[in-house]
Design a protein around this motif. Structure first.
Motif, PDB file in Angstrom:
ATOM      1  N   SER A 394       0.818  -1.216   0.000  1.00 31.01           N
ATOM      2  CA  SER A 394       0.000   0.000   0.000  1.00 31.01           C
ATOM      3  C   SER A 394       0.849   1.262   0.000  1.00 31.01           C
ATOM      4  O   SER A 394       1.845   1.372   0.726  1.00 31.01           O
ATOM      5  N   ASN A 395       0.450   2.229  -0.811  1.00 29.01           N
ATOM      6  CA  ASN A 395       1.032   3.562  -0.699  1.00 29.01           C
ATOM      7  C   ASN A 395       0.629   4.178   0.634  1.00 29.01           C
ATOM      8  O   ASN A 395      -0.356   3.774   1.245  1.00 29.01           O
ATOM      9  N   TYR A 396       1.350   5.182   1.056  1.00 28.01           N
ATOM     10  CA  TYR A 396       1.214   5.713   2.410  1.00 28.01           C
ATOM     11  C   TYR A 396       1.464   7.213   2.386  1.00 28.01           C
ATOM     12  O   TYR A 396       1.607   7.821   1.327  1.00 28.01           O
ATOM     13  N   GLY A 397       1.550   7.814   3.571  1.00 33.33           N
ATOM     14  CA  GLY A 397       1.909   9.225   3.675  1.00 33.33           C
ATOM     15  C   GLY A 397       0.758  10.099   4.118  1.00 33.33           C
ATOM     16  O   GLY A 397      -0.361   9.643   4.358  1.00 33.33           O
ATOM     17  N   LYS A 486     -11.209   2.626  13.505  1.00 39.11           N
ATOM     18  CA  LYS A 486     -10.700   1.742  14.556  1.00 39.11           C
ATOM     19  C   LYS A 486      -9.190   1.630  14.430  1.00 39.11           C
ATOM     20  O   LYS A 486      -8.633   1.706  13.326  1.00 39.11           O
ATOM     21  N   PRO A 487      -8.476   1.479  15.537  1.00 39.50           N
ATOM     22  CA  PRO A 487      -7.015   1.446  15.465  1.00 39.50           C
ATOM     23  C   PRO A 487      -6.492   0.213  14.732  1.00 39.50           C
ATOM     24  O   PRO A 487      -7.138  -0.835  14.717  1.00 39.50           O
ATOM     25  N   PHE A 488      -5.338   0.358  14.114  1.00 38.86           N
ATOM     26  CA  PHE A 488      -4.664  -0.790  13.523  1.00 38.86           C
ATOM     27  C   PHE A 488      -4.325  -1.797  14.622  1.00 38.86           C
ATOM     28  O   PHE A 488      -3.997  -1.416  15.746  1.00 38.86           O
ATOM     29  N   THR A 489      -4.395  -3.069  14.297  1.00 37.67           N
ATOM     30  CA  THR A 489      -3.902  -4.083  15.229  1.00 37.67           C
ATOM     31  C   THR A 489      -2.395  -3.938  15.407  1.00 37.67           C
ATOM     32  O   THR A 489      -1.873  -4.066  16.518  1.00 37.67           O
ATOM     33  N   VAL A 490      -1.718  -3.688  14.309  1.00 33.74           N
ATOM     34  CA  VAL A 490      -0.286  -3.389  14.325  1.00 33.74           C
ATOM     35  C   VAL A 490      -0.109  -2.044  13.626  1.00 33.74           C
ATOM     36  O   VAL A 490      -0.400  -1.924  12.432  1.00 33.74           O
ATOM     37  N   ALA A 491       0.327  -1.039  14.356  1.00 34.13           N
ATOM     38  CA  ALA A 491       0.434   0.301  13.785  1.00 34.13           C
ATOM     39  C   ALA A 491       1.465   0.328  12.667  1.00 34.13           C
ATOM     40  O   ALA A 491       2.521  -0.317  12.773  1.00 34.13           O
ATOM     41  N   PRO A 492       1.193   1.055  11.587  1.00 34.52           N
ATOM     42  CA  PRO A 492       2.196   1.183  10.527  1.00 34.52           C
ATOM     43  C   PRO A 492       3.445   1.871  11.061  1.00 34.52           C
ATOM     44  O   PRO A 492       3.386   2.616  12.047  1.00 34.52           O
ATOM     45  N   PRO A 493       4.585   1.642  10.439  1.00 28.49           N
ATOM     46  CA  PRO A 493       5.794   2.362  10.869  1.00 28.49           C
ATOM     47  C   PRO A 493       5.599   3.867  10.731  1.00 28.49           C
ATOM     48  O   PRO A 493       4.844   4.331   9.883  1.00 28.49           O
ATOM     49  N   PRO A 497       2.883   6.265   7.393  1.00 27.31           N
ATOM     50  CA  PRO A 497       1.552   6.417   7.997  1.00 27.31           C
ATOM     51  C   PRO A 497       0.437   6.177   6.992  1.00 27.31           C
ATOM     52  O   PRO A 497       0.601   6.436   5.799  1.00 27.31           O
ATOM     53  N   GLN A 498      -0.686   5.683   7.496  1.00 28.05           N
ATOM     54  CA  GLN A 498      -1.852   5.443   6.637  1.00 28.05           C
ATOM     55  C   GLN A 498      -3.121   5.944   7.306  1.00 28.05           C
ATOM     56  O   GLN A 498      -4.120   5.245   7.375  1.00 28.05           O
ATOM     57  N   GLY A 499      -3.075   7.167   7.829  1.00 28.39           N
ATOM     58  CA  GLY A 499      -4.251   7.727   8.467  1.00 28.39           C
ATOM     59  C   GLY A 499      -4.432   7.188   9.874  1.00 28.39           C
ATOM     60  O   GLY A 499      -3.594   6.451  10.401  1.00 28.39           O
TER      61      GLY A 499
END
Length: 622
Positions: A394-397, A486-493, A497-499
């Motif tokens: 996935s793209n991010y930012g 809802k929060p990510f189960t595992v937060a992106p680095p 970031p992905q929102g």
């Protein structure tokens, strides 16, 4: 003849197609779950859901349409808040203005006068009022309109009867759709369906067109084919009213039938005992064909955005059923700042009140370098997997507004866990006619994440209107989606970031039925910086600072981080880029507005992203 930029879909397709579709296509495609052949014709014409008026009901419970109990909260200090007699008088006056007070003859010939009873004050400070008779939906809306018009009223609503959540569609392969039901990684769709299925909304899917499919046909509304180039179109003609997908294969590869998969996620027919469910199965899907062999041209896509959102395009009949939501599971490299025609088309759609949802892209790259993912005013969607974590592709930012299920490879033993399941076709290049060619297909990609969000937006708009609220603006939709994620189960680095998290359909629908607060804005403390402010291009973040009397100056400023922001200031009012008292709009993030001898009161500061911005600090000094 020189051709304009080609845009491609943002799902992962067959490896044979990879080279032709450039960076947006790589990885996986599966067709391992055939359409059930036994009993197909028997269930194609299954009975429709229960209906009352124009409201489609879920399961066996009719939706509440009559009310005799209302909750009203007055602002602190209002006379009606302190006095029960004054409360009854103001509510009765509102009922009179609404035309629901006085004598009324019921269906059985009995005449009654509307009476009001104050039942109790709630713990929140609101008051519960009971009427002597039930009001129908039109009367309820009229009374609420009059109550909410009173500036002393903070909010007014019916005292809804809530029931346990028990609507589960009877679609036999709902079990594949973890992306709706998984407690942490899914979008909580069944809980949202207890409130609405998206009735009355239209979602335009700008993609490869659509295929006739037994689990989609009933929810299709007339669309259009915007592909002019016959080489790209592959259907032997140019623009016309036939939005069917004739295939998008390149060379010896296979066709994706991508638009049908996306459309199925938005609005596959549901609770019909057949195949799969759609997120907003009570809504209508409008197929708009913009992608063909090798992708599609920006010029065609821009026209399609305009047409689908209710604008006019030369040589094309006006859209008689314009959409409330557009889904663009497509993209190309290059920032939207270099794609003015797409931005202009999106600006037009947003100005017409239409929410534009786009896929972030599958390059494991910053979405700021892709269009329309980096355009202003859109909701850009990243992808997550069944593990509740960011999908590796996935793209991010800062451009990514929110995340939704897009699939992922997992360490689990079930290979189906990685896929997003929706509708497709058994054909390899050209489609096999329905019903023989009907299939359930698994794909992964941000293309699959985006229609989850578009479907949720349709649910939100439908729920808001059913609750007597005005239609949500695109900015309000984006704020609600972000605030209820809802929060990510595992937060992106931190670097990717992905929102704020994974879209939550149930929470977003609930929020859409509530009053939007008038007094918004994060409170600034004097000389205390709010660091780490991040947003997409076009995002407007609101702050406020209360200035006491006797101060000689007020300095409102932003600094640091990356990107480009402008600031707009309003005294005792919320400013915007078109309505403000002061502004600072220079390149970069170092902006300042200085006010000499400020009048005591509340100053509002709107920080607007001219591009995506990250880690900006906001401060007020007096």
């Amino acid at each position: 003849m020189k051709k304009s930029t080609r845009i491609v879909c943002t799902s992962t397709l067959a490896t044979a197609v990879v080279a032709a579709l450039s960076a947006f296509a790589s990885g996986y495609f599966t067709d391992t779950t055939p359409w059930p052949s036994s009993g197909l014709s028997a269930v194609t014409g299954s009975a429709a859901p229960f209906a009352v008026g124009n409201k489609v009901l879920l399961g066996s419970k009719p939706a509440q349409a009559r009310f005799d109990r209302f909750i009203v909260k007055y602002h602190d200090g209002a006379v009606a808040q302190r006095s029960t007699a004054a409360l009854i008088n103001t509510v009765n006056a509102a009922a009179t203005r609404a035309g629901v007070a006085g004598m009324k003859t019921t269906a059985n010939g009995t005449s009654t006068v509307l009476g009001l009873q104050h039942m109790r004050k709630l713990a929140t400070g609101a008051d519960l009022i009971r009427l002597s008779r039930q009001l129908d939906q039109a009367e309820t809306n009229a009374l609420l309109e009059q109550l909410r018009a009173d500036p002393a009223v903070k909010y007014a609503q019916p005292d809804f009867i809530k029931q346990r959540a028990d609507f589960t569609p009877n679609d036999p392969r709902l079990d594949l759709q973890w992306h709706y039901t998984h407690p942490s990684a899914g979008i909580s769709a069944p809980a949202a369906w207890d409130t609405t299925a998206g009735e009355g909304a239209v979602v335009a899917v700008l993609d490869t067109g659509y295929l006739d499919h037994a689990d989609l046909n009933a929810n299709i509304v007339a669309g259009y084919d915007f592909i002019i180039d016959t080489e790209v179109a592959g259907d032997g003609d140019g623009r016309d009213a036939d939005a069917h997908d004739t295939g998008d294969w390149v060379g010896g590869g296979r066709s994706s039938f991508h638009g049908t998969h996306v459309a199925g996620t938005v609005g596959a027919v549901t609770n019909n005992g057949l195949a799969l469910a759609g997120v907003a199965f009570g809504a209508k899907v409008q197929p708009v064909r913009v992608l063909g062999h090798g992708g599609g041209y920006t010029s065609d896509i821009a026209d399609a955005i305009t047409w689908a959102s209710g604008g006019s395009v030369d040589g094309v009949p006006d859209n008689t059923t314009p959409a409330e939501v557009l889904n663009l599971s497509l993209g190309g490299s290059g920032s939207c700042s270099q794609d003015s025609v797409t931005q202009e088309a999106i600006d037009g759609a947003v100005s017409r009140g239409v929410t534009v949802v786009v896929a972030a892209g599958n390059d494991n790259d910053d979405a700021a370098f892709h269009s329309p993912a980096s355009c202003k005013g859109v909701i850009t969607v990243g992808a997550s997997g069944i593990d509740g974590a960011r999908s590796y592709f996935s793209n991010y930012g800062a451009s990514v507004s929110v995340t939704a299920p897009g699939g992922n490879a997992t360490s689990g033993s079930d290979p189906n866990d990685r896929w997003i399941w929706s509708l497709g076709n058994s054909g390899t290049t050209t489609p096999v006619a329905s019903p023989d060619g009907d299939r359930m297909v698994g794909m992964i990609g941000t293309s699959m994440a985006s229609p989850h969000v578009a479907g949720v937006v349709a649910l939100m708009q439908s729920a808001a209107v059913a609750a007597g609220r005005p239609a949500l603006t695109p900015a309000q939709v984006k704020t609600i989606l972000r605030n209820t994620a809802k929060p990510f189960t595992v937060a992106p680095p931190v670097s990717k970031p992905q929102g704020p998290g994974i879209v939550n359909a149930a929470a977003a629908v609930e929020a859409a039925t509530q009053d939007i607060p008038v007094d918004q804005g994060e409170l600034l403390s004097n000389r205390v910086a709010l660091a780490g402010q991040t947003g997409a291009a076009g995002d407007a973040k609101l702050y406020k600072i209360v200035v006491p009397a006797g101060k000689t100056s007020l300095n409102l400023r932003t600094y640091g981080g990356t990107g480009n922001v402008s600031i707009y200031v309003g005294y005792e009012r919320m400013p915007s880029a078109t309505s403000f008292d002061r502004k600072s709009a220079k390149p970069g993030n170092s902006e300042a507005v200085v006010i000499t001898n400020p009048v005591a009161g509340t100053y509002y500061l709107s920080v607007v992203g001219e591009t995506a911005f990250a880690n900006v600090s906001v401060m007020g000094l007096y």
